[in-house]
Write an enzyme that holds these catalytic residues in place. Structure first.
Site, PDB file in Angstrom:
ATOM      1  N   THR A  11      16.304  13.721   5.862  1.00 29.47           N
ATOM      2  CA  THR A  11      16.554  14.748   4.839  1.00 29.47           C
ATOM      3  C   THR A  11      17.964  15.314   4.952  1.00 29.47           C
ATOM      4  O   THR A  11      18.740  15.308   3.987  1.00 29.47           O
ATOM      5  CB  THR A  11      15.523  15.901   5.005  1.00 29.47           C
ATOM      6  OG1 THR A  11      14.226  15.328   5.022  1.00 29.47           O
ATOM      7  CG2 THR A  11      15.641  16.920   3.889  1.00 29.47           C
ATOM      8  N   LYS A 103      17.805  22.834  16.215  1.00 27.69           N
ATOM      9  CA  LYS A 103      17.442  24.110  16.854  1.00 27.69           C
ATOM     10  C   LYS A 103      16.592  23.898  18.103  1.00 27.69           C
ATOM     11  O   LYS A 103      16.725  24.628  19.084  1.00 27.69           O
ATOM     12  CB  LYS A 103      16.693  25.008  15.871  1.00 27.69           C
ATOM     13  CG  LYS A 103      15.461  24.366  15.283  1.00 27.69           C
ATOM     14  CD  LYS A 103      15.146  24.836  13.895  1.00 27.69           C
ATOM     15  CE  LYS A 103      14.550  23.696  13.114  1.00 27.69           C
ATOM     16  NZ  LYS A 103      14.592  23.796  11.718  1.00 27.69           N
ATOM     17  N   GLU A 127      26.009  25.425  13.361  1.00 28.30           N
ATOM     18  CA  GLU A 127      25.727  26.457  12.354  1.00 28.30           C
ATOM     19  C   GLU A 127      24.369  26.252  11.674  1.00 28.30           C
ATOM     20  O   GLU A 127      23.629  27.199  11.405  1.00 28.30           O
ATOM     21  CB  GLU A 127      26.841  26.449  11.296  1.00 28.30           C
ATOM     22  CG  GLU A 127      26.698  27.478  10.201  1.00 28.30           C
ATOM     23  CD  GLU A 127      26.783  28.905  10.720  1.00 28.30           C
ATOM     24  OE1 GLU A 127      27.849  29.301  11.187  1.00 28.30           O
ATOM     25  OE2 GLU A 127      25.767  29.626  10.663  1.00 28.30           O
ATOM     26  N   VAL A 130      20.370  27.539  12.799  1.00 23.97           N
ATOM     27  CA  VAL A 130      19.690  28.810  12.492  1.00 23.97           C
ATOM     28  C   VAL A 130      19.978  29.178  11.045  1.00 23.97           C
ATOM     29  O   VAL A 130      21.135  29.280  10.636  1.00 23.97           O
ATOM     30  CB  VAL A 130      20.199  29.960  13.389  1.00 23.97           C
ATOM     31  CG1 VAL A 130      19.454  31.253  13.068  1.00 23.97           C
ATOM     32  CG2 VAL A 130      20.042  29.618  14.855  1.00 23.97           C
ATOM     33  N   GLY A 132      19.584  27.509   8.249  1.00 24.64           N
ATOM     34  CA  GLY A 132      19.976  26.439   7.308  1.00 24.64           C
ATOM     35  C   GLY A 132      21.335  26.674   6.685  1.00 24.64           C
ATOM     36  O   GLY A 132      22.375  26.490   7.315  1.00 24.64           O
ATOM     37  N   GLU A 188       4.438  21.245   6.988  1.00 24.09           N
ATOM     38  CA  GLU A 188       4.081  19.950   7.568  1.00 24.09           C
ATOM     39  C   GLU A 188       2.555  19.817   7.590  1.00 24.09           C
ATOM     40  O   GLU A 188       1.850  20.829   7.578  1.00 24.09           O
ATOM     41  CB  GLU A 188       4.569  19.888   9.028  1.00 24.09           C
ATOM     42  CG  GLU A 188       6.029  20.195   9.233  1.00 24.09           C
ATOM     43  CD  GLU A 188       6.912  18.991   8.993  1.00 24.09           C
ATOM     44  OE1 GLU A 188       6.403  17.861   9.075  1.00 24.09           O
ATOM     45  OE2 GLU A 188       8.102  19.198   8.698  1.00 24.09           O
ATOM     46  N   ASP A 199       9.068  27.818  15.563  1.00 25.27           N
ATOM     47  CA  ASP A 199      10.349  27.513  14.920  1.00 25.27           C
ATOM     48  C   ASP A 199      11.225  28.771  14.874  1.00 25.27           C
ATOM     49  O   ASP A 199      12.407  28.735  15.256  1.00 25.27           O
ATOM     50  CB  ASP A 199      10.062  26.977  13.504  1.00 25.27           C
ATOM     51  CG  ASP A 199      11.326  26.736  12.712  1.00 25.27           C
ATOM     52  OD1 ASP A 199      12.015  25.736  12.984  1.00 25.27           O
ATOM     53  OD2 ASP A 199      11.636  27.553  11.819  1.00 25.27           O
ATOM     54  N   LYS A 203      14.967  29.752  16.883  1.00 23.72           N
ATOM     55  CA  LYS A 203      16.174  30.272  16.227  1.00 23.72           C
ATOM     56  C   LYS A 203      16.614  31.608  16.842  1.00 23.72           C
ATOM     57  O   LYS A 203      17.803  31.829  17.055  1.00 23.72           O
ATOM     58  CB  LYS A 203      15.917  30.415  14.730  1.00 23.72           C
ATOM     59  CG  LYS A 203      15.728  29.046  14.064  1.00 23.72           C
ATOM     60  CD  LYS A 203      15.147  29.173  12.675  1.00 23.72           C
ATOM     61  CE  LYS A 203      14.924  27.827  12.023  1.00 23.72           C
ATOM     62  NZ  LYS A 203      14.108  27.930  10.805  1.00 23.72           N
ATOM     63  N   GLY A 300      16.264  23.010   3.654  1.00 23.03           N
ATOM     64  CA  GLY A 300      16.502  22.157   2.484  1.00 23.03           C
ATOM     65  C   GLY A 300      17.749  21.307   2.691  1.00 23.03           C
ATOM     66  O   GLY A 300      18.669  21.715   3.415  1.00 23.03           O
TER      67      GLY A 300
END
Ligand SMILES: NC(=O)c1ccc[n+]([C@@H]2O[C@H](COP(=O)([O-])OP(=O)(O)OC[C@H]3O[C@@H](n4cnc5c(N)ncnc54)[C@H](OP(=O)(O)O)[C@@H]3O)[C@@H](O)[C@H]2O)c1
Length: 427
Positions: A11, A103, A127, A130, A132, A188, A199, A203, A300
């Site tokens: 992705t 991450k 960058e 954390v 996106g 998921e 998750d 971060k 994304g």
């Protein structure tokens, strides 16, 4: 010209390739330098072909990138810990600058990798790991560096924020909204990492390392997810003027660093309460700057690629100026992580109790015996002989609320404790 190699064509790898291709001319004009993708590591080469990567640039051997003397920047986008750590360590040892969005890896082994990068005088940028597409790492590293950062409170997981928003706006149950998120591809099939707060925990670990110069890992974070949040809790929170959000919390206190991820009540008037759907935000408090909120899309392909490409461009400038490694001076101070039982919060407690006189005094005594004082009590809903009792405590240590809840759960007047959530009144 700066030649780069990309490890991973999923992705984000695909997003980065598309962004670099579509913005090639603009990037060249802005930087007076060209960035060329020399090789792409693709475990499934068809994925690279599908986005137009020429056959001669596709490889299945990571050494074609790591050992290529012309490649100056390696971009790791395969994810996971062990293989990614091996690839990045080898790339750094080979003198490559590194960009990663990983991450999991930075939260677990960041300090080790920063040290390696320092030794080799190369840039290691992350960058996208954390938030996106939200610029968070660079502001923390540079713009806010003159502050003592006192606290960071984040909505750092888009999936759970989407789920809580739908539960709040549409009155959906947790199970129904999880299924919807999975059907839409937001969650998921195994949602553990999102819904259990892991998750977000990774971060906030990365941010705590950076802001507090602390040698912490994701294993230090107390993660409580959203599985236990009921539709009823959301309704009761609204009645009381709050919104429920999954908050990642990092605080630098005299007694130690507090790190946690908790589903929490926050006052509806707080800016974080307005962060809806898949959006993320970080609310930072520094001693000089005061309160700052960073907001945007936390995941994304293209938002995340935006951060990765920004890192690549920054490193390319450093390569041209022969100044790589300059921003890597990460010092680690000896700071302790505060044990969970010593953390202090106000709590929302919802319980089902006998609808009889003197019940409230028995419950108040149960709390009082463990130093928990009650800020407000509301009796909500009554059925047959049962009443729903909702109370908010004053600030208490976790060990005291746990002990009080144990005592109260054993009272004959108490049918059950339905839920307990933190209340963040003084953000
Ligand atoms: N997705 C997001 O919105 C987002 C946001 C921020 C950060 N990130 C981070 O970005 C990284 C990439 O995420 P993603 O969403 O792009 O994941 P993804 O879609 O699963 O892509 C990972 C790609 O790496 C490939 N790969 C895995 N192991 C490999 C190996 N040993 N050798 C070669 N290729 C390998 C996979 O190949 P196959 O195609 O054969 O499986 C896949 O194409 C992760 O660290 C993630 O945490 C993602």
């Amino acid at each position: 010209m700066i030649k780069i190699g990309i490890l991973g064509c999923g992705t984000i790898g695909g997003g980065v390739i598309r962004l670099l291709e579509s913005k090639g001319v603009e990037i060249q004009q802005k930087m007076d330098n060209q960035i060329e993708i020399k090789k792409v590591l693709a475990r499934t080469p068809d994925k690279a072909r599908a986005i137009g990567v020429p056959e001669e640039k596709i490889t299945q051997d990571p050494d074609d990138i790591i050992n290529d003397p012309e490649i100056q920047i390696v971009v790791e986008l395969i994810g996971g810990i062990d293989t990614a750590k091996d690839f990045i360590s080898r790339a750094i040892k080979a003198g490559k600058n590194v960009v990663t969005a990983n991450k999991d890896l930075i939260a677990r082994h960041g300090n080790e990798l920063y040290k390696l990068a320092n030794e080799k005088n190369i840039d290691l940028y992350y960058e996208a790991s954390v938030g996106g597409g939200i610029p968070i790492i660079m502001p923390m590293r540079r713009t806010l560096a003159g502050n003592s950062i006192l606290s960071m409170i984040g909505i750092l997981n888009g999936t759970t924020n989407y789920m809580l928003t739908r539960m709040s706006k549409e009155g959906m149950s947790y199970d129904a909204v999880l299924k919807e998120a999975q059907d839409l591809g937001f969650a998921e099939q195994d949602p553990t990492s999102d819904v259990d707060g892991l998750d977000a925990g990774r971060k906030i670990t990365i941010l705590a390392k950076l802001a507090f110069n602390a040698d912490v890992s994701d294993l230090d974070v107390r993660c409580e997810g959203i599985r236990g949040v009921r539709q009823r809790d959301i309704v009761l929170a609204k009645d009381l003027g709050y919104t429920i959000k999954l908050l990642a919390v990092a605080k630098d206190k005299e007694e130690g660093i507090e790190l946690g991820v908790y589903p929490s009540f926050i006052p509806e008037r707080h800016p974080l309460a307005a962060v809806s759907d898949a959006y993320n935000a970080l609310y930072v408090t520094g001693d000089a700057v005061g309160d700052v909120m960073l907001y945007g899309l936390g995941a994304g392909a293209m938002p995340t690629a935006s951060s990765v490409v920004g890192d690549i461009m920054q490193i390319a400038r450093h390569i041209k100026a022969e100044s790589t490694g300059i921003g890597n001076d990460l010092r680690v101070f000896d700071k302790q992580v505060l044990p969970a039982e010593k953390t202090v919060y106000s709590y929302y407690v919802c319980m089902t109790v006998d609808d009889k006189p003197n019940v409230l005094s028995a419950i108040a005594k149960g709390f009082g015996d463990h130093n928990v004082s009650i800020q407000s009590v509301v009796q909500k809903h009554t059925t047959d002989n049962w009443a729903e009792l909702v109370l908010i405590t004053h600030d208490v240590e976790k060990k005291d609320i746990d002990a009080a809840l144990k005592t109260i759960g054993e009272l004959p007047e108490v049918g059950r404790v339905d839920n307990v959530l933190r209340v963040m009144n003084d953000l």
